[in-house]
Design a protein around this motif. Structure first.
Motif, PDB file in Angstrom:
ATOM      1  N   GLU A 268       0.820  -1.210   0.000  1.00  0.00           N
ATOM      2  CA  GLU A 268       0.000   0.000   0.000  1.00  0.00           C
ATOM      3  C   GLU A 268       0.853   1.258   0.000  1.00  0.00           C
ATOM      4  O   GLU A 268       0.476   2.279  -0.569  1.00  0.00           O
ATOM      5  CB  GLU A 268      -0.919   0.007   1.222  1.00  0.00           C
ATOM      6  CG  GLU A 268      -2.358  -0.260   0.854  1.00  0.00           C
ATOM      7  CD  GLU A 268      -3.205  -0.520   2.064  1.00  0.00           C
ATOM      8  OE1 GLU A 268      -3.221   0.336   2.961  1.00  0.00           O
ATOM      9  OE2 GLU A 268      -3.827  -1.599   2.134  1.00  0.00           O
ATOM     10  N   LEU A 269       2.019   1.168   0.660  1.00  0.00           N
ATOM     11  CA  LEU A 269       2.936   2.310   0.648  1.00  0.00           C
ATOM     12  C   LEU A 269       3.277   2.676  -0.790  1.00  0.00           C
ATOM     13  O   LEU A 269       3.364   3.847  -1.145  1.00  0.00           O
ATOM     14  CB  LEU A 269       4.235   1.972   1.374  1.00  0.00           C
ATOM     15  CG  LEU A 269       4.251   2.027   2.886  1.00  0.00           C
ATOM     16  CD1 LEU A 269       5.661   1.832   3.386  1.00  0.00           C
ATOM     17  CD2 LEU A 269       3.727   3.371   3.339  1.00  0.00           C
ATOM     18  N   PHE A 270       3.477   1.643  -1.623  1.00  0.00           N
ATOM     19  CA  PHE A 270       3.854   1.903  -3.005  1.00  0.00           C
ATOM     20  C   PHE A 270       2.667   2.389  -3.820  1.00  0.00           C
ATOM     21  O   PHE A 270       2.817   3.141  -4.763  1.00  0.00           O
ATOM     22  CB  PHE A 270       4.431   0.633  -3.642  1.00  0.00           C
ATOM     23  CG  PHE A 270       5.825   0.346  -3.192  1.00  0.00           C
ATOM     24  CD1 PHE A 270       6.901   0.724  -3.976  1.00  0.00           C
ATOM     25  CD2 PHE A 270       6.069  -0.274  -1.989  1.00  0.00           C
ATOM     26  CE1 PHE A 270       8.190   0.483  -3.564  1.00  0.00           C
ATOM     27  CE2 PHE A 270       7.359  -0.527  -1.573  1.00  0.00           C
ATOM     28  CZ  PHE A 270       8.424  -0.141  -2.367  1.00  0.00           C
ATOM     29  N   LEU A 271       1.472   1.931  -3.443  1.00  0.00           N
ATOM     30  CA  LEU A 271       0.279   2.352  -4.185  1.00  0.00           C
ATOM     31  C   LEU A 271      -0.217   3.710  -3.720  1.00  0.00           C
ATOM     32  O   LEU A 271      -1.016   4.341  -4.391  1.00  0.00           O
ATOM     33  CB  LEU A 271      -0.832   1.316  -4.022  1.00  0.00           C
ATOM     34  CG  LEU A 271      -0.596  -0.019  -4.722  1.00  0.00           C
ATOM     35  CD1 LEU A 271      -1.684  -0.998  -4.369  1.00  0.00           C
ATOM     36  CD2 LEU A 271      -0.530   0.174  -6.215  1.00  0.00           C
ATOM     37  N   ALA A 272       0.284   4.157  -2.529  1.00  0.00           N
ATOM     38  CA  ALA A 272      -0.222   5.416  -1.971  1.00  0.00           C
ATOM     39  C   ALA A 272       0.439   6.615  -2.620  1.00  0.00           C
ATOM     40  O   ALA A 272       0.111   7.745  -2.310  1.00  0.00           O
ATOM     41  CB  ALA A 272       0.014   5.455  -0.465  1.00  0.00           C
ATOM     42  N   LEU A 273       1.419   6.362  -3.496  1.00  0.00           N
ATOM     43  CA  LEU A 273       2.095   7.487  -4.127  1.00  0.00           C
ATOM     44  C   LEU A 273       1.767   7.507  -5.618  1.00  0.00           C
ATOM     45  O   LEU A 273       1.703   6.461  -6.242  1.00  0.00           O
ATOM     46  CB  LEU A 273       3.607   7.330  -3.968  1.00  0.00           C
ATOM     47  CG  LEU A 273       4.128   7.597  -2.575  1.00  0.00           C
ATOM     48  CD1 LEU A 273       5.536   7.095  -2.429  1.00  0.00           C
ATOM     49  CD2 LEU A 273       4.079   9.079  -2.288  1.00  0.00           C
ATOM     50  N   PRO A 274       1.575   8.711  -6.166  1.00  0.00           N
ATOM     51  CA  PRO A 274       1.428   8.783  -7.617  1.00  0.00           C
ATOM     52  C   PRO A 274       2.681   8.203  -8.241  1.00  0.00           C
ATOM     53  O   PRO A 274       3.797   8.476  -7.791  1.00  0.00           O
ATOM     54  CB  PRO A 274       1.334  10.283  -7.892  1.00  0.00           C
ATOM     55  CG  PRO A 274       0.940  10.888  -6.610  1.00  0.00           C
ATOM     56  CD  PRO A 274       1.486  10.027  -5.532  1.00  0.00           C
TER      57      PRO A 274
END
Lengths: 320, 343
Positions: B176-182
């Motif tokens: 999710e950390l990776f998906l939370a950033l554009p």
């Protein structure tokens, strides 16, 4: 309410995670801002070392993270070595500009996307529909880079639009309205480009959501009661189809921000994108961390907003 | 039948493009660093079959390019000087896949004539040759990065879905950390953490690592979903009853179910990752001169005078559209097929 509370806590944890992740990543990176100085024979190694000590670059990671968190609490968001000032004020202006651009683009995209999507959902398999289908799937494959370069070319060759930037030099001292008009003239091209980037996905989603709803019997009943077609579509069908579209709005913030980075660089809109690239090239780590964190904040808020809208629009979700 | 036919065309196109890029040295008339300093920004050369006298030639020819004396910086074609085109000519030495050395090029014109199918850049380098050679780096980076992303996705998604519990939570929260950033912001954050100036050999590795490692979260999520449903199947329970180990179960019974997801993800990721390289290099954070990549071919468009004067500098970007279209339609076809198999 309980659900929203949980979402808020989740969002906060996510942001802390992102901040630590990006902070650690950049601290672990080889080289720092003062590396360039070392190449200069007139600056001794001792001076460079002293500068590092002064700016705290020699301290351990947890200590620096703690310092940084404290400065975030003050609203400073760290210290920019290239600008020699706190990051907060620098980034605030840039973030505002990015928000203006992405906000305008989102508005434009939805104003165009919803009618077009509804139209493709209702108007059988005509040739106009097919042309729109081909256009959207072609648009999907055009690299953003190329699209914005073409828009810039249009501006440079025709002179209809200002070629990049946000203000004309003459407009700085003008009154509010002429200035707003000037900004709007500059805003149109990048916002239009961003809207075009997000349109294909939007139209497809509106279409599929509407197709599902249009088959339901209550709409035939509404038509049977003699309610005008437009009213049936927009007042009766659209609200029922709204849920997946609202969720799409949450997701689309991410793509919008990414595309906006390219648009800002090519059309020199002074937003977060050019700042991030400048800071990356200069190894101005705190600016990079702050920009990345801010983009995550936008994303999280976009999703929260979508959740709130869902609660507001759909009584079923409120009941849960 | 028609759909099958279309799919065949798409696959054929992809094979041709990839072969042309793999054998770039053969298909390109010049080397990627060959300069013609006296011919900067020459427009695309036209191939002719009919000469001034109206006579037909079997062998195509090109006219010489001369400076336009009335219009400095522009060119005019010298209709009196013709250069015939020859095939399988000797030219700049090159290596295919870094191993097989050769000097034979598919085509070229007799000296001192030059043929530039896509024009030249500011150093008079042939854009067509540079496009083919540039594809080697861009395409390889895209393919490897997509493979890396999906491999990490398989491992993480497989483990998370198969074991569940806190392992699942940990891995998926990390994702999710990776998906939370554009995506582009994340790309820049990771790029910022790596050395700015890297050698030619390292740059490919760097691009693959950066682009590939930030994109694993989405395939991991999708694969986890498949694994979650696959591990409940009776065949898996039976195999477990026979004493199969976890690794065996994952490898032989669970992960093969994710085959379709993996295939569609790879075909969707390749164009996206090619674009990532193009974007990074365009912004000056990727491949450096004189090595070409599709991003560096476009970088000169950042100058207004290039952008507004030399339309052929857009050609490399335009050529990406059919390539991406081909990849997307392969992904569509795979998805379609899987749907019909599942039903």
């Amino acid at each position: 309410m309980k659900y929203l509370g949980r979402r808020l806590i989740h969002a906060a944890l996510l942001l802390i995670g992102v901040s630590f992740f990006s902070f650690a990543l950049l601290q672990w990176a080889p080289g720092d801002f003062f590396d360039e100085l070392q190449l200069n024979p007139r600056i001794s190694a001792r001076t460079v070392e002293a500068l590092r000590v002064e700016y705290g670059l020699n301290q351990s990671l947890p200590v620096r993270y703690e310092h940084w968190l404290r400065s975030v609490a003050h609203g400073d968001l760290g210290f920019s070595l290239a600008y020699n000032s706190a990051v907060g004020p620098i980034i605030a202006v840039r973030a505002r500009n990015t928000l203006v651009l992405t906000g305008a683009a989102t508005l434009m995209a939805w104003l165009l996307g919803i009618p077009l999507g509804i139209w493709t959902a209702t108007s059988g398999r005509g040739w106009a529909n097919r042309i729109l289908g081909v256009t959207t799937s072609t648009l999907l494959t055009i690299p953003d880079l190329l699209l914005f370069l073409c828009l810039l070319l249009l501006a440079v060759r025709t002179g209809w639009f200002p070629a990049g930037g946000m203000f004309s030099p003459s407009a700085e001292a003008a009154a509010f309205w002429p200035r707003a008009k000037d900004v709007f003239a500059h805003l149109f091209l990048p916002a239009f480009g961003l809207a075009v980037v997000s349109l294909p996905v939007l139209i497809r989603h509106v279409r599929s959501a509407m197709v599902d709803v249009l088959a339901s019997p209550f709409l035939r009943a509404a038509r049977g009661h003699g309610i005008p077609r437009m009213r049936v579509l927009f007042r009766y069908a659209l609200p029922v189809a709204a849920n997946p579209l609202i969720s799409l709005f949450g997701f689309s913030v991410a793509t919008m921000l990414s595309a906006s980075l390219i648009a800002e660089v090519i059309l020199s809109w002074p937003g977060l994108g050019p700042l991030l690239i400048e800071a990356t090239l200069a190894r101005d780590v705190y600016v990079v961390v702050a920009t990345v964190l801010l983009s995550a904040v936008f994303l999280v808020f976009g999703n929260l907003l979508a959740d709130l809208l869902l609660v507001a629009v759909d009584p079923r979700i409120r009941m849960e | 039948m028609q759909r099958k036919y279309k799919f065949g065309v798409v696959i054929f196109l992809l094979v041709v493009v990839h072969a042309a890029i793999l054998f770039a040295g053969f298909f390109a008339p010049y080397g990627y660093a060959t300069q013609n300093r006296e011919l900067p920004f020459a427009p695309p050369t036209e191939l002719h079959f009919v000469d001034q006298a109206g006579k037909w030639h079997v062998r195509p020819f090109v006219y010489a390019l001369a400076d336009d004396s009335d219009n400095p910086g522009a060119y005019r074609t010298d209709l009196n000087t013709r250069y015939a085109m020859h095939f399988f000519v000797q030219g700049t030495p090159y290596k295919i896949a870094g191993i097989f050395a050769s000097r034979v090029h598919l085509f070229g014109v007799s000296d001192p004539g030059r043929v530039f199918l896509m024009g030249t850049d500011e150093f008079g380098r042939d854009q067509f040759s540079r496009f083919l050679f540039g594809g080697q780096l861009s395409l390889l980076a895209g393919l490897l990065a997509a493979a890396l992303s999906v491999s990490v996705g398989i491992v993480v998604g497989g483990i998370a879905g198969f074991y569940g519990g806190w392992v699942d939570d940990l891995l998926m929260r990390g994702g999710e950390l990776f998906l939370a950033l554009p995506w582009l912001y994340l790309l820049f954050a990771v790029r910022a953490a790596l050395p700015l100036h890297v050698s030619q050999a390292q740059v490919l590795l760097l691009l693959v690592a950066v682009v590939g490692l930030i994109g694993w979260a989405r395939p991991a999520r999708l694969i986890r979903g498949v694994v979650l449903s696959a591990k409940e199947r009776n065949s898996v329970l039976a195999a477990r009853g026979f004493g199969a180990s976890d690794a065996y179960l994952l490898r032989r019974h669970v992960l093969p179910e994710a085959y379709g997801v993996v295939l569609t993800q790879i075909t969707l990721l390749i164009p996206q990752y090619i674009l990532a390289e193009v974007t990074l290099t365009f912004l000056g954070l990727g491949v450096g001169e004189p090595m070409p990549s599709w991003g560096s071919l476009l970088a000169s468009l950042q100058q207004y005078y290039v952008l507004s004067t030399y339309w052929w500098m857009f050609l490399p970007a335009l050529l990406l559209i059919p390539l991406f279209l081909a990849y997307y339609s392969v992904a569509d076809a795979v998805q379609e097929r899987l749907k019909s198999v599942a039903l």
